[in-house]
Design an enzyme around this catalytic site. Structure first.
Site, PDB file in Angstrom:
ATOM      1  N   TYR A 107      12.484  43.632 -33.400  1.00 29.81           N
ATOM      2  CA  TYR A 107      12.365  42.669 -34.508  1.00 29.81           C
ATOM      3  C   TYR A 107      12.298  41.242 -33.987  1.00 29.81           C
ATOM      4  O   TYR A 107      13.246  40.760 -33.356  1.00 29.81           O
ATOM      5  CB  TYR A 107      13.583  42.842 -35.417  1.00 29.81           C
ATOM      6  CG  TYR A 107      13.597  41.951 -36.617  1.00 29.81           C
ATOM      7  CD1 TYR A 107      12.937  42.310 -37.783  1.00 29.81           C
ATOM      8  CD2 TYR A 107      14.285  40.742 -36.598  1.00 29.81           C
ATOM      9  CE1 TYR A 107      12.956  41.495 -38.905  1.00 29.81           C
ATOM     10  CE2 TYR A 107      14.305  39.916 -37.715  1.00 29.81           C
ATOM     11  CZ  TYR A 107      13.640  40.295 -38.862  1.00 29.81           C
ATOM     12  OH  TYR A 107      13.664  39.490 -39.966  1.00 29.81           O
ATOM     13  N   ASN A 128      15.414  43.002 -26.623  1.00 31.43           N
ATOM     14  CA  ASN A 128      15.628  42.163 -27.809  1.00 31.43           C
ATOM     15  C   ASN A 128      17.005  42.424 -28.407  1.00 31.43           C
ATOM     16  O   ASN A 128      17.195  42.334 -29.600  1.00 31.43           O
ATOM     17  CB  ASN A 128      14.542  42.525 -28.850  1.00 31.43           C
ATOM     18  CG  ASN A 128      14.532  41.586 -30.028  1.00 31.43           C
ATOM     19  OD1 ASN A 128      14.557  40.379 -29.857  1.00 31.43           O
ATOM     20  ND2 ASN A 128      14.499  42.141 -31.238  1.00 31.43           N
ATOM     21  N   SER A 153      17.371  45.115 -30.471  1.00 34.97           N
ATOM     22  CA  SER A 153      16.958  46.455 -30.073  1.00 34.97           C
ATOM     23  C   SER A 153      16.395  46.391 -28.668  1.00 34.97           C
ATOM     24  O   SER A 153      16.062  45.318 -28.173  1.00 34.97           O
ATOM     25  CB  SER A 153      15.826  46.959 -30.979  1.00 34.97           C
ATOM     26  OG  SER A 153      16.239  47.113 -32.300  1.00 34.97           O
ATOM     27  N   SER A 208      21.085  48.082 -33.648  1.00 35.74           N
ATOM     28  CA  SER A 208      20.185  48.134 -32.509  1.00 35.74           C
ATOM     29  C   SER A 208      19.326  49.397 -32.541  1.00 35.74           C
ATOM     30  O   SER A 208      19.806  50.480 -32.832  1.00 35.74           O
ATOM     31  CB  SER A 208      21.027  48.107 -31.228  1.00 35.74           C
ATOM     32  OG  SER A 208      20.275  47.658 -30.136  1.00 35.74           O
ATOM     33  N   GLY A 209      18.049  49.215 -32.253  1.00 36.36           N
ATOM     34  CA  GLY A 209      17.139  50.348 -32.143  1.00 36.36           C
ATOM     35  C   GLY A 209      16.865  50.604 -30.677  1.00 36.36           C
ATOM     36  O   GLY A 209      15.947  50.033 -30.107  1.00 36.36           O
TER      37      GLY A 209
END
Lengths: 360, 360, 360, 360
Positions: free
Chosen positions: C123, C191, C234, C272-273
């Site tokens: 993101y 990120n 993420s 978080s991804g």
């Protein structure tokens, strides 16, 4: 088991379904022009702000030759947010971004909205100009705008428009079951399976109507894609229930969709994308980002006691079977690109076969 | 983050830990006779009837070269019932059946009790006559009888008696962290890793104390089993919390044990059985078979709002690191079968190394 | 362990990386106009026809607050086909469909091509007009066209253009390690994470440079999205190796990316991804639809013997750490929408801190 | 599809099956004395040294209210080592440790052997003194000693001795199918399901023989355990094939066992432990610890091309259905503890019902 009043996924209060159906042109395939036999179906899971208020949910993969986006986040935090989209294989992306846009629009484009939507697909390349990418963002917005409770159109509609199932014309189907005070509903986009495997209520209907009698659309296709063919195809199954299920219980229901598919004769062939998702409306008021707005460290929930879950399991298996049958019976014979024709399962013929086997 | 009052898994109210430690004999290995350097540790997850009242739970596999029984049922219905056992690799079965028997005994042998216990293991064949099968049912019953809250013995006790960690003497260790009003505790049976990888709070302690200086037990073993050796070994990690977590949230905490293990320098080698389970006491009164006794179709629960879960994640990672360090510091040098010696990590030496790296 | 000649994922022969970087406009956010700080990165996994010839692959989810499409099919048949795309959260769909189109174009739009692409995201809404949907299909085609082996641009490029990591400027980073005759390379789009957690080689660098000294971009954002913020963010991690790994072995390597992330201080926060995918070029000539063209019932393969897999595990953990550090060091301070600024980690400062802790 | 020559799992070359059947005493239950109606079945997966040479394997959980040990390691490295045991729920542990001992004995007790055996169970407490723990290590050794290829005894034998299926007498059943040059065989321990659900080849046989006509054993049980009852029970399914499948392909076959179970009418009730494991003999010479003895960094393999896997999928579903029917038809009426009787499905009656529905 008894169906709900509408025998549809919309028997679960708050669930709405909308379709955009795209049928345009005839004759030889010209990529980018048509013929077009496709569309998009959306399922809006509850009557609140679906972009901000999630529901518990859980998936199951019977065979993964397909796409159902958003599952990593559902597996991780156990919740579904936003509307679900179902379309053709080559339109997953446009529907995905359009659902993000719809959520942003609903919150003035400037706000924190959801962005990991669930979009499923099956392959309609037998009838449709699938490489023409004919589904557009406005088709998604239109399906959302018309999404309604009550009766659900079935057969050649929405994402199911160009689908083929057991080498008959397939598409969208839905059914529901009552499980005590709860309702469970299933909606499928049915596009899987070879003719000879088809069974209805255990009766070998497919064997009784061979493709020599009622031809298969797939036999008319020159070049089979990696995901087409009588042994390819796919089925997306969405389960809704008003029972207060936790995420892992939703996943258990999702696996039972596959048991309904098995009873129809499928063995979930290699080329099949058999992906299922169950969501439960029985707990509302969840959040996926409370942030400053929501200082609650915990929330209260209800959970179905496992000893009472069996009717929901059985209801999913039964409703899946009937949803597939409903898709087959609602779909009408369709001729698509290059004159390829998918024939409907003729209801009278079906009744006669069932009778021969001591049913009806 | 702050530890709980005892800096132990028993800081989570109701959690009890019991050990049976078996140390007997010296000299050459005679299979069936000894030397014996093993035992069993039990974790009783709450202060009620653990054989009938389950708790929400969820597992994680970092590396599966090990056994932790009972996980299929925990994955399916999201609950842990009964006491957890941790022992050596060749005693999983005897502990498994003894836990079933303990549950049956607690209910007059005639009643419906639980029968899918959770038993974990690591391999103590460097020091122990593991093929002698020295753990017996009565050792399990004794560990259950002495299980207590409060202080937890660490190091060369219970299932950890004969364990080796980063080629120092390992064993049982525990630690806890406060996360707002909640507590999260971790107990490990630490038996993994090579010397050179060991890091404590980021400092390369293992590299500073090579096996040429403080010898490794594994270097003294003639024939390495499939699960031994400096690059084998394993770590079992059990997480308890009083936060009201749902099953999928427990699984998320379980995965964070692996992040603590990673910070200690491990990369989870092929020979390692790194299996973790988290249970949550924040929802009580669950059942796994209500049957006729319990006509409730649903029960009320509380759930940690996900936006508040991060301190629990961080607490698990930190408490895992400290539990491993505690195991290393509590364990004393031990000589086992064939005179093989596992040396303790000397605390004074550790402090000196930390100081050289700007810590303490 | 030793890095490969370029210390990049492209050290694995045949792997190519391409970026399209979109930087346009300054000043206040006007949705649809800018400022634009985003892009797309593609990884082409081998030097053959990637749309028709797959490679063995396997994923891991450390924390699922993100999207990485195509995983159901990879989990099912163990293979990756096509190029991988990495972009911002709101551009997953456009990249997804553009990759399908790229495959179709490469085969005259009329043929059977692959259609379940892998697209990941993080993101970038702190710096970028993410609701403006600025990534277009031609940006994907351009990244594919320029994809090359050799040196990989890092930092503020491609999908990493607008990313923030540990509250410094983040983005794309890559590194590799030699493991005997094999090479393993990692590329990250970084990120994630809060400042205070950052550790480099175990040294608490983040604590030494608080946000009071070097400000955080997130502190300048008014409304945090569900996926932003210092505790959100993420990391996507792609692993390539020339070792002949089977699918389940690839998944094991993918989990080790998380161990590298843990060593950097992350505990994989709720927002978080953290999604990882490993592919292996060591077996070529696989097919995902042989059909009439390929009557082979079986094919010959090679497999890494598990006892030799540890250097690959360790290499992934190490290369992940270094790829993140490389992203931080390559990224330059960037000012985006509404004048929000993400500051770079200053290399001189880093060296000084490392020195204070007895490193370098 | 055609069955193999013996219509049994032993049609897969090298697979051997052995049973120890324990039937002793009559009359009222006296815990520890009897009546005894139980046993253990072992499956030896190939004709080599099974304790040192593994095979590729993969599991599936349809419903996890059961135990099948060893799955974490199989999921991790994709291989099965040692013989498989199937027994009653309360004897999993004794069989587990006895299998470790058998492996150690076969290698002089002093060598490195395998220690993470696969042991499954279903619950025979309706007929058997299950809390008496009557299975002993020597029963496991005896089953291993008598394990043979060729004909497999079915019904009231081995682990299946005291089992109940669809409220008829159940037990062990097996069947096989030819899939081109390959064979796939299934062995089940069938102990699941309520009467009304039973379907055979789609015909509602259970509804035609209600429990008012042929009584159910479960209706005679006073206190139902957590895992018994008509809606409880379980089925363990083991699949063997000589096709050279990789681990993930084995897992795909394992899921198809559930499709066969679904066709028999089951919806996999909450109380059911429906756990399946598939192993493939088509790649031999694998190792799980080569160590110094085996310096090979890689080994050569063969893999079934996925486009040719469908007959194996279909064969598993069909063979599962037939294995369950075979268990039902081979099992004879049995009276166990407290005079509780499980009645056999009468073959003549079955034929008559099939005829009424247009079959046979």
């Amino acid at each position: 088991m008894e169906p709900g009043p509408g025998n549809a996924i919309t028997d679960v209060a708050g669930v709405r379904v909308g379709h955009t159906t795209l049928i345009r042109g005839d004759g030889p395939l010209r990529v980018g022009e048509g013929p077009v036999r496709t569309g998009v179906t959306v399922i809006v899971p509850h009557d609140g702000d679906v972009w901000r208020e999630p529901l518990f949910a859980g998936p199951h993969r019977l065979n993964g030759n397909g796409e159902l986006t958003g599952l990593e986040w559902i597996r991780e935090h156990g919740m579904l947010a936003g509307a679900i989209g179902i379309t053709n294989t080559h339109s997953v992306g446009v529907v995905h971004d359009a659902l993000i846009e719809a959520g942003a629009r609903a919150h003035d484009m400037s706000d924190a909205i959801w962005a990991l939507p669930v979009v499923g697909e099956t392959y309609d390349g037998a009838l449709n100009d699938i490489n023409g990418f004919h589904v557009r963002p406005n088709h998604v917005h239109a399906a959302l705008a018309e999404a309604a409770d009550g009766e659900v159109a079935e057969g050649n509609v929405g994402g199911g428009t160009g689908m083929v199932c057991h080498e008959f014309k397939g598409g969208i189907g839905t059914a529901s079951r009552r499980a005590g005070d709860w309702t469970v509903g299933v909606l499928v986009q049915a596009n899987y399976g070879s003719r000879d495997l088809l069974r209805i209520d255990g009766v070998p209907v497919g064997a009784a109507i061979p493709t020599s009698e009622v031809p298969s659309a797939w036999d008319q296709v020159d070049v089979l894609s990696a995901r087409g063919g009588a042994e390819g195809g796919s089925i997306i199954g969405i389960v809704a229930t008003d029972a207060p299920l936790l995420p892992h219980q939703c996943a258990r229901l999702a696996q039972r969709v596959g048991m309904g598919v098995a009873r129809m004769g499928s063995y979930a062939s290699h080329g099949s994308g058999d992906l299922f998702l169950c969501f439960a409306t029985g707990n509302r008021g969840l959040s996926f980002r409370a942030g400053e707005d929501d200082p609650r460290p915990t929330v209260g929930l209800r959970m179905v006691v496992d000893e009472h879950i069996n009717p929901l399991f059985e209801g999913v298996a039964e409703a899946t079977e009937e949803a597939i049958v409903n898709a087959l019976l609602a779909a009408e014979t369709m001729t698509g690109r290059d004159g390829i024709t998918a024939h409907a399962l003729e209801p009278g013929r079906l009744v006669a076969i069932m009778r021969e086997h001591g049913r009806v």
